[in-house]
Design a protein around this motif. Structure first.
Motif, PDB file in Angstrom:
ATOM      1  N   HIS A  87       0.824  -1.209   0.000  1.00 39.19           N
ATOM      2  CA  HIS A  87       0.000   0.000   0.000  1.00 39.19           C
ATOM      3  C   HIS A  87       0.860   1.261   0.000  1.00 39.19           C
ATOM      4  CE1 HIS A  87       0.728  -0.281   4.342  1.00 39.19           C
ATOM      5  NE2 HIS A  87       0.365   0.991   4.422  1.00 39.19           N
ATOM      6  N   LEU A  88       2.038   1.202   0.603  1.00 38.01           N
ATOM      7  CA  LEU A  88       2.942   2.359   0.573  1.00 38.01           C
ATOM      8  C   LEU A  88       3.616   2.485  -0.791  1.00 38.01           C
ATOM      9  CD1 LEU A  88       4.575   2.179   4.119  1.00 38.01           C
ATOM     10  CD2 LEU A  88       2.707   3.654   3.338  1.00 38.01           C
ATOM     11  N   TRP A  89       3.970   1.345  -1.400  1.00 42.00           N
ATOM     12  CA  TRP A  89       4.546   1.379  -2.751  1.00 42.00           C
ATOM     13  C   TRP A  89       3.582   2.014  -3.739  1.00 42.00           C
ATOM     14  CZ3 TRP A  89       9.083   1.760  -4.366  1.00 42.00           C
ATOM     15  CH2 TRP A  89      10.136   1.004  -3.882  1.00 42.00           C
ATOM     16  N   ARG A  90       2.302   1.605  -3.671  1.00 37.63           N
ATOM     17  CA  ARG A  90       1.311   2.152  -4.600  1.00 37.63           C
ATOM     18  C   ARG A  90       1.200   3.663  -4.438  1.00 37.63           C
ATOM     19  NH1 ARG A  90      -1.204  -2.662  -3.209  1.00 37.63           N
ATOM     20  NH2 ARG A  90      -2.489  -1.660  -1.621  1.00 37.63           N
ATOM     21  N   ALA A  91       1.152   4.132  -3.206  1.00 41.73           N
ATOM     22  CA  ALA A  91       1.057   5.577  -2.952  1.00 41.73           C
ATOM     23  C   ALA A  91       2.293   6.292  -3.484  1.00 41.73           C
ATOM     24  CB  ALA A  91       0.883   5.843  -1.456  1.00 41.73           C
ATOM     25  N   LEU A  92       3.462   5.725  -3.249  1.00 40.01           N
ATOM     26  CA  LEU A  92       4.716   6.339  -3.700  1.00 40.01           C
ATOM     27  C   LEU A  92       4.818   6.340  -5.224  1.00 40.01           C
ATOM     28  CD1 LEU A  92       7.378   7.608  -2.827  1.00 40.01           C
ATOM     29  CD2 LEU A  92       8.331   5.299  -2.679  1.00 40.01           C
ATOM     30  N   GLU A  93       4.434   5.248  -5.854  1.00 38.70           N
ATOM     31  CA  GLU A  93       4.481   5.177  -7.319  1.00 38.70           C
ATOM     32  C   GLU A  93       3.543   6.191  -7.959  1.00 38.70           C
ATOM     33  OE1 GLU A  93       5.762   0.550  -8.142  1.00 38.70           O
ATOM     34  OE2 GLU A  93       3.637   1.029  -7.956  1.00 38.70           O
ATOM     35  N   LEU A  94       2.328   6.278  -7.451  1.00 43.90           N
ATOM     36  CA  LEU A  94       1.373   7.241  -8.003  1.00 43.90           C
ATOM     37  C   LEU A  94       1.876   8.669  -7.812  1.00 43.90           C
ATOM     38  CD1 LEU A  94      -1.267   7.980  -9.343  1.00 43.90           C
ATOM     39  CD2 LEU A  94      -2.367   7.795  -7.093  1.00 43.90           C
ATOM     40  N   ALA A  95       2.358   8.984  -6.620  1.00 44.80           N
ATOM     41  CA  ALA A  95       2.870  10.322  -6.357  1.00 44.80           C
ATOM     42  C   ALA A  95       4.061  10.630  -7.259  1.00 44.80           C
ATOM     43  CB  ALA A  95       3.249  10.464  -4.884  1.00 44.80           C
ATOM     44  N   SER A  96       4.917   9.646  -7.512  1.00 49.62           N
ATOM     45  CA  SER A  96       6.075   9.844  -8.387  1.00 49.62           C
ATOM     46  C   SER A  96       5.651  10.183  -9.802  1.00 49.62           C
ATOM     47  CB  SER A  96       6.951   8.584  -8.419  1.00 49.62           C
ATOM     48  OG  SER A  96       7.501   8.333  -7.167  1.00 49.62           O
ATOM     49  N   VAL A  97       4.660   9.466 -10.306  1.00 53.32           N
ATOM     50  CA  VAL A  97       4.148   9.739 -11.650  1.00 53.32           C
ATOM     51  C   VAL A  97       3.573  11.151 -11.710  1.00 53.32           C
ATOM     52  CG1 VAL A  97       2.335   9.123 -13.308  1.00 53.32           C
ATOM     53  CG2 VAL A  97       3.737   7.335 -12.263  1.00 53.32           C
ATOM     54  N   LEU A  98       2.811  11.519 -10.700  1.00 57.03           N
ATOM     55  CA  LEU A  98       2.180  12.839 -10.692  1.00 57.03           C
ATOM     56  C   LEU A  98       3.209  13.961 -10.527  1.00 57.03           C
ATOM     57  CD1 LEU A  98      -1.002  11.988  -8.625  1.00 57.03           C
ATOM     58  CD2 LEU A  98      -0.826  12.356 -11.093  1.00 57.03           C
ATOM     59  N   VAL A  99       4.262  13.757  -9.754  1.00 51.12           N
ATOM     60  CA  VAL A  99       5.315  14.768  -9.626  1.00 51.12           C
ATOM     61  C   VAL A  99       5.995  14.941 -10.969  1.00 51.12           C
ATOM     62  CG1 VAL A  99       7.626  15.173  -8.666  1.00 51.12           C
ATOM     63  CG2 VAL A  99       5.744  14.607  -7.153  1.00 51.12           C
ATOM     64  N   ASP A 100       6.308  13.835 -11.647  1.00 46.88           N
ATOM     65  CA  ASP A 100       6.941  13.931 -12.971  1.00 46.88           C
ATOM     66  C   ASP A 100       6.018  14.636 -13.962  1.00 46.88           C
ATOM     67  OD1 ASP A 100       9.236  12.688 -12.107  1.00 46.88           O
ATOM     68  OD2 ASP A 100       8.671  10.719 -12.874  1.00 46.88           O
ATOM     69  N   PHE A 101       4.744  14.306 -13.933  1.00 45.29           N
ATOM     70  CA  PHE A 101       3.781  14.948 -14.839  1.00 45.29           C
ATOM     71  C   PHE A 101       3.705  16.444 -14.559  1.00 45.29           C
ATOM     72  CE2 PHE A 101      -0.502  16.505 -15.741  1.00 45.29           C
ATOM     73  CZ  PHE A 101      -0.583  16.218 -17.096  1.00 45.29           C
ATOM     74  N   ASP A 102       3.665  16.810 -13.283  1.00 50.11           N
ATOM     75  CA  ASP A 102       3.602  18.223 -12.904  1.00 50.11           C
ATOM     76  C   ASP A 102       4.859  18.950 -13.365  1.00 50.11           C
ATOM     77  OD1 ASP A 102       2.394  20.484 -11.536  1.00 50.11           O
ATOM     78  OD2 ASP A 102       3.993  20.229 -10.048  1.00 50.11           O
ATOM     79  N   GLY A 103       5.998  18.318 -13.237  1.00 50.20           N
ATOM     80  CA  GLY A 103       7.252  18.933 -13.682  1.00 50.20           C
ATOM     81  C   GLY A 103       7.282  19.150 -15.183  1.00 50.20           C
TER      82      GLY A 103
END
Length: 61
Positions: A40-56
């Protein structure tokens, strides 16, 4: 840690997820240990990583 803080600031992680992921990485100390993070922590981290990259990418466009 800076990236986790950025994810928290952008509301991509909850304060609880931020705390739990930070605590896990401090406890695990090795890449192998970090890879054993609960799913559950991996899923949260992976999603946040994708969204940070998209935002950048969106900000630089």
């Amino acid at each position: 840690m800076q990236t986790l803080d950025e994810m928290l600031a952008k509301h991509l992680l909850t304060p609880e997820q931020h705390h739990d992921i930070s605590a896990w990485t401090r406890w695990a100390k090795t890449p192998e240990g970090i890879l054993n993070m609960p799913p559950h922590l991996w899923r949260a981290l992976e999603l946040a990583s994708v969204l940070v990259d998209f935002d950048g990418e969106a900000s630089s466009a």
